[in-house]
Design a protein around this motif. Structure first.
Motif, PDB file in Angstrom:
ATOM      1  N   ASP A 152     -37.439 -29.966 -15.513  1.00  0.00           N
ATOM      2  CA  ASP A 152     -37.038 -29.114 -16.621  1.00  0.00           C
ATOM      3  C   ASP A 152     -38.288 -28.374 -17.076  1.00  0.00           C
ATOM      4  OD1 ASP A 152     -34.924 -28.450 -18.772  1.00  0.00           O
ATOM      5  OD2 ASP A 152     -36.709 -28.978 -19.932  1.00  0.00           O
ATOM      6  N   LYS A 168     -33.818 -25.256 -15.525  1.00  0.00           N
ATOM      7  CA  LYS A 168     -33.940 -26.235 -14.448  1.00  0.00           C
ATOM      8  C   LYS A 168     -34.659 -25.579 -13.269  1.00  0.00           C
ATOM      9  CE  LYS A 168     -31.109 -29.325 -11.651  1.00  0.00           C
ATOM     10  NZ  LYS A 168     -29.728 -29.739 -11.352  1.00  0.00           N
ATOM     11  N   ASP A 191     -27.339 -20.917 -18.853  1.00  0.00           N
ATOM     12  CA  ASP A 191     -28.065 -22.002 -18.189  1.00  0.00           C
ATOM     13  C   ASP A 191     -28.639 -21.462 -16.887  1.00  0.00           C
ATOM     14  OD1 ASP A 191     -27.570 -23.849 -20.133  1.00  0.00           O
ATOM     15  OD2 ASP A 191     -25.892 -24.797 -19.109  1.00  0.00           O
TER      16      ASP A 191
END
Length: 176
Positions: A74, A79, A55
């Motif tokens: 996003d 992110k 991530d």
């Protein structure tokens, strides 16, 4: 290489402008083309996430933008954070990793030495901008090499087939 299900979730925080100002890939970008550099970095990190499963949180300083409340978005699975007025990327990263459980694997990509020390004291690990560049482009070469090898292997088997069989397979494939 995607992470296994039993491994703890891994997070990579990236200080965007630190990377842009350090990597050789961005040497040709002028300040007027900063948006292009940001997009290029985003796309590189999206690809990195695709073959690692990590991530990724990419943080850009926007602390000098008057009246800025900060934004989060996003972008193709990663992110993106633009900090608020008076908040640097370093402060955002420090605050966020302090809130996250120490059970998670967190790495922070920055070449800022003071920031690296703070990150270590908060339970995360650091990776310099240069180390991240080597990691990303090294992984990319491995993926390209493996894909190329698999394609060659498939072509080899395909090349062993008779022309008649190849034509039959093409007809079957077009009927679907």
């Amino acid at each position: 290489m995607a992470r296994k299900k039993s491994e703890p979730k891994e997070y990579l925080f990236v200080d965007g402008y630190n990377i842009i100002n350090t990597w050789d890939s961005f040497k040709g970008f002028k300040k007027e083309k900063l948006e292009e550099a940001r997009i290029k970095l985003k796309d590189i990190l999206v690809e990195h996430k695709a073959y690692t499963g990590i991530d990724i949180i990419l943080v850009f300083d926007a602390h000098l933008v008057k009246g800025n409340n900060g934004t989060k978005e996003d972008y193709k699975g990663i992110k993106i954070v633009y900090t608020k007025e008076y908040e640097t990327a370093d402060h955002y990263i420090e605050r966020t990793i302090s809130k996250m459980s120490r059970l998670k694997k967190i790495r922070v990509a920055t070449s800022d030495k003071l920031e690296q020390e703070i990150i270590l004291s908060r339970g995360a690990t650091r990776v310099s901008a240069r180390e991240l560049e080597i990691e990303i482009f090294g992984n990319k070469k491995l993926v390209t090499k493996k894909t190329s090898y698999n394609n060659e292997k498939n072509d080899y088997h395909f090349g062993k087939m008779s022309e008649e069989l190849i034509e039959k397979l093409k007809k079957i494939n077009t009927k679907k």
